[in-house]
Design an enzyme around this catalytic site. Structure first.
Site, PDB file in Angstrom:
ATOM      1  N   LYS A   1      -4.464  -6.822   3.301  1.00 35.18           N
ATOM      2  CA  LYS A   1      -4.454  -5.677   2.381  1.00 35.18           C
ATOM      3  C   LYS A   1      -5.875  -5.348   1.908  1.00 35.18           C
ATOM      4  O   LYS A   1      -6.241  -4.179   1.790  1.00 35.18           O
ATOM      5  CB  LYS A   1      -3.549  -5.960   1.169  1.00 35.18           C
ATOM      6  CG  LYS A   1      -3.598  -4.876   0.079  1.00 35.18           C
ATOM      7  CD  LYS A   1      -3.110  -3.539   0.608  1.00 35.18           C
ATOM      8  CE  LYS A   1      -3.068  -2.358  -0.318  1.00 35.18           C
ATOM      9  NZ  LYS A   1      -3.758  -2.205  -1.510  1.00 35.18           N
TER      10      LYS A   1
ATOM     11  N   GLU B   1      -9.987   1.912   4.071  1.00 31.16           N
ATOM     12  CA  GLU B   1      -9.718   3.106   3.232  1.00 31.16           C
ATOM     13  C   GLU B   1     -11.035   3.655   2.646  1.00 31.16           C
ATOM     14  O   GLU B   1     -11.267   4.872   2.647  1.00 31.16           O
ATOM     15  CB  GLU B   1      -8.740   2.690   2.131  1.00 31.16           C
ATOM     16  CG  GLU B   1      -8.438   3.699   1.051  1.00 31.16           C
ATOM     17  CD  GLU B   1      -7.538   3.093  -0.054  1.00 31.16           C
ATOM     18  OE1 GLU B   1      -6.444   2.618   0.271  1.00 31.16           O
ATOM     19  OE2 GLU B   1      -7.960   3.081  -1.225  1.00 31.16           O
TER      20      GLU B   1
ATOM     21  N   HIS C   1      -7.459  -3.516   4.636  1.00 30.11           N
ATOM     22  CA  HIS C   1      -6.888  -2.159   4.610  1.00 30.11           C
ATOM     23  C   HIS C   1      -7.671  -1.294   3.615  1.00 30.11           C
ATOM     24  O   HIS C   1      -8.066  -0.176   3.910  1.00 30.11           O
ATOM     25  CB  HIS C   1      -5.407  -2.217   4.225  1.00 30.11           C
ATOM     26  CG  HIS C   1      -4.831  -0.884   3.809  1.00 30.11           C
ATOM     27  ND1 HIS C   1      -5.074  -0.331   2.557  1.00 30.11           N
ATOM     28  CD2 HIS C   1      -4.063   0.018   4.465  1.00 30.11           C
ATOM     29  CE1 HIS C   1      -4.473   0.843   2.479  1.00 30.11           C
ATOM     30  NE2 HIS C   1      -3.849   1.070   3.616  1.00 30.11           N
ATOM     31  N   ASN C   2      -7.904  -1.835   2.431  1.00 29.51           N
ATOM     32  CA  ASN C   2      -8.615  -1.061   1.414  1.00 29.51           C
ATOM     33  C   ASN C   2     -10.072  -0.825   1.808  1.00 29.51           C
ATOM     34  O   ASN C   2     -10.615   0.245   1.535  1.00 29.51           O
ATOM     35  CB  ASN C   2      -8.535  -1.761   0.054  1.00 29.51           C
ATOM     36  CG  ASN C   2      -7.205  -1.529  -0.623  1.00 29.51           C
ATOM     37  OD1 ASN C   2      -6.200  -1.307   0.042  1.00 29.51           O
ATOM     38  ND2 ASN C   2      -7.170  -1.604  -1.938  1.00 29.51           N
TER      39      ASN C   2
ATOM     40  N   SER D   1       0.819  -1.206   0.000  1.00 31.96           N
ATOM     41  CA  SER D   1       0.000   0.000   0.000  1.00 31.96           C
ATOM     42  C   SER D   1       0.853   1.256   0.000  1.00 31.96           C
ATOM     43  O   SER D   1       1.949   1.271   0.565  1.00 31.96           O
ATOM     44  CB  SER D   1      -0.920   0.038   1.221  1.00 31.96           C
ATOM     45  OG  SER D   1      -1.679   1.230   1.201  1.00 31.96           O
TER      46      SER D   1
HETATM   47  C1  6PG Z   1      -3.182   1.447  -1.662  1.00 26.46           C
HETATM   48  C2  6PG Z   1      -4.524   1.602  -2.369  1.00 26.46           C
HETATM   49  C3  6PG Z   1      -4.557   0.985  -3.716  1.00 26.46           C
HETATM   50  C4  6PG Z   1      -5.931   1.021  -4.405  1.00 26.46           C
HETATM   51  C5  6PG Z   1      -6.527   2.365  -4.572  1.00 26.46           C
HETATM   52  C6  6PG Z   1      -7.744   2.440  -5.472  1.00 26.46           C
HETATM   53  O1  6PG Z   1      -3.222   0.870  -0.592  1.00 26.46           O
HETATM   54  O2  6PG Z   1      -2.153   1.905  -2.155  1.00 26.46           O
HETATM   55  O3  6PG Z   1      -5.493   0.954  -1.595  1.00 26.46           O
HETATM   56  O4  6PG Z   1      -4.192  -0.346  -3.549  1.00 26.46           O
HETATM   57  O5  6PG Z   1      -5.768   0.467  -5.644  1.00 26.46           O
HETATM   58  O6  6PG Z   1      -6.851   2.889  -3.348  1.00 26.46           O
HETATM   59  O7  6PG Z   1      -8.810   1.660  -5.042  1.00 26.46           O
HETATM   60  P1  6PG Z   1     -10.252   1.875  -5.685  1.00 26.46           P
HETATM   61  O8  6PG Z   1     -10.081   2.113  -7.154  1.00 26.46           O
HETATM   62  O9  6PG Z   1     -11.031   0.611  -5.430  1.00 26.46           O
HETATM   63  O10 6PG Z   1     -10.827   3.066  -5.000  1.00 26.46           O
END
Ligand code: 6PG
Length: 478
Positions: free
Chosen positions: A182, A189, A185-186, A128
């Protein structure tokens, strides 16, 4: 063979990871399907370290010291399988294939099993931090065998972000554990961004403030307990003025949020695992709702907007503080749910993931990096079996301090017609957990009434059924 580690797939993430490795003194074998990218990397950045470039996969593999470690950095799904299939016959037992893409953890489990049959290690690794992170220090979440980590660990720890001298990389657990963590994590996010977006929407409507003024509020918040990468860049995005029109950038961007799928995967697995990650789910659905332009248009036509504006103008400071506290409390819920999800996945698949250590490697490098992850780490250090993050002393105090503000904000937003799905559902989750008796008892009664699905009693062991259609006597079910 001279290279310590290899990277195949030199699009921006792969290229930056390779450069990061080279800059930390590792000799990096590099390869890309079309050789132009390989040549460009050498000519543009060759001076940064030792690159061993190959144009064929066979040469690339030969250039690696044994046990070979190959990072695959191509698109998730079929392209990853294709590269793995190409690699398998070229590798020898003990070699390691590392997938640093956003793969689904179930694909990773499948691949790990296949490679294990060939005597190879397969390490699904969450990375990430986006492009910048890959180059300057990402948060790294490797799964796979403990043996593979003996080789990969020191290399990954050297290129990961460092917080207080601690690298943001641990061996998360076997097979798909790294990609699972991970994925969560997303998911977090998504929740984090939705909460920030709701806070922005509330400030904008409640204060009738401009994006520029709201940027200042976020900048101020970033000096306190909310300090995080996402709050920091929120201020930057809100302050940005569109070059073409001179209008605030957020006002010229189409309000339909896209997604590549990791948030959706988190919610799908949460349903399977039975974990109520309501904040992440609401965040994912809010993105979907935003994309339904036709339905939005139809609803707007028949339910004209009567949203209240500037309802908080009399007590500006009080309102801003309420929104800040509501954001913090909802954020605690989103993380609590995410960490519950990690526990559930870890138990289901036997990964033994250490939640405190996971919080540690999210303190830097990754998108959700935040000051408060230190508090989460401390909470799990104090009690690794903590039933919910909400019950740890620090968060008990933080949430208790914010709860009145949280209720006011949710009530105000409902009254004003400003949608706050993540704020509201987080508060409902919090109230659901702490309510003495839940109406789930009635649901059990209904299930037994229409389908003899049985219920348990508060006063005796076993399952029971009431004869609803006749004399309503109760019998013990087998
Ligand atoms: C990271 C991000 C990355 C992810 C983007 C876009 O940890 O660097 O999570 O892995 O690809 O955040 O995600 P979306 O297109 O689903 O919003």
């Amino acid at each position: 063979a001279t290279a310590d580690i290899g990277v195949t797939g030199l699009a921006v993430m792969g290229r930056n990871l390779a450069r990061n490795l080279a800059r930390h003194g590792h000799a990096v074998a590099i390869h890309n399907r079309s050789p132009e990218k390989t040549r460009a990397l050498v000519s543009d950045h060759g001076y940064e370290g030792t690159f061993v470039a190959s144009e064929s996969m066979a040469d690339f593999v030969t250039s690696l010291k044994r046990p070979r470690a190959v990072i695959v950095m191509v698109k998730a799904g079929q392209p990853t399988d294709a590269v793995i299939d190409e690699l398998i016959p070229l590798l020898e037992p003990g070699d390691i294939v590392v997938d640093c893409g956003n793969a689904h953890f179930l694909d990773t489990r499948r691949r790990e099993e296949t490679l294990r049959e060939h005597g190879l290690h397969f390490v699904g690794t969450g990375v990430s931090g986006g492009e910048e992170g890959a180059l300057r220090g990402p948060s790294i979440m490797p799964g796979g065998s403990a043996e593979s980590y003996q080789k990969l660990g020191p290399i990954f720890e050297s290129i990961a972000a460092q917080v207080d001298g601690v690298p943001c990389c641990i061996h998360v657990g076997p097979d798909g554990a790294g990609h699972f963590v991970k994925m969560v994590h997303n998911g977090i996010e998504y929740a984090d961004m939705q909460l920030i977006a709701e806070a922005y929407d509330l400030l904008r409507s409640g204060l009738d403030a401009t994006p520029g003024q709201i940027a200042d509020i976020f900048r101020e918040w970033n000096r306190g307990s909310l300090e995080s990468f996402l709050i920091e860049i929120t201020a930057d995005v809100l302050a940005h003025v569109d070059g073409r029109t001179g209008r605030p950038f957020v006002d010229v961007v189409l309000d339909q949020a896209e997604q590549k799928g990791t948030g959706r995967w988190t919610v799908q697995s949460a349903l399977d695992l039975g974990v109520p990650i309501t904040g992440i789910a609401e965040a994912t659905f809010a993105r979907s709702l935003s994309g339904h332009a036709e339905q939005r248009e139809a609803a707007r036509a028949v339910f004209p907007v009567t949203n209240e504006l500037a309802w908080a103008a009399d007590d500006r400071e009080g309102f801003i503080e309420d929104v800040r506290k509501a954001l913090y409390a909802s954020k605690v819920v989103a993380y609590a749910q995410g960490f519950d999800m990690i526990k559930a996945g870890s138990e289901e698949y036997g990964w033994n993931v250490d939640r405190g250590a996971t919080a540690t490697i999210w303190r830097g490098g990754c998108i959700i990096r935040a000051r408060f992850l230190d508090r989460i780490r401390e909470a799990y250090d104090d009690d690794p079996e903590l039933p919910t993050l909400l019950a740890s002393p620090y968060f008990v105090k933080a949430v208790s301090d914010g709860v009145e503000s949280w209720r006011r904000v949710v009530a105000d937003s409902a009254r004003a017609g400003v949608p706050t799905p993540a704020f509201s559902s987080s508060l409902a989750y919090f109230d659901g957990l702490r309510r003495g008796r839940l109406p789930a008892a009635l649901i059990q009664g209904l299930r037994d009434n229409f389908g003899a699905h049985t219920y348990r009693r508060v006063d005796s062991e076993g399952a029971f059924h009431t004869l609803w259609g006749s004399d309503k006597t109760e019998s013990a079910a087998r």
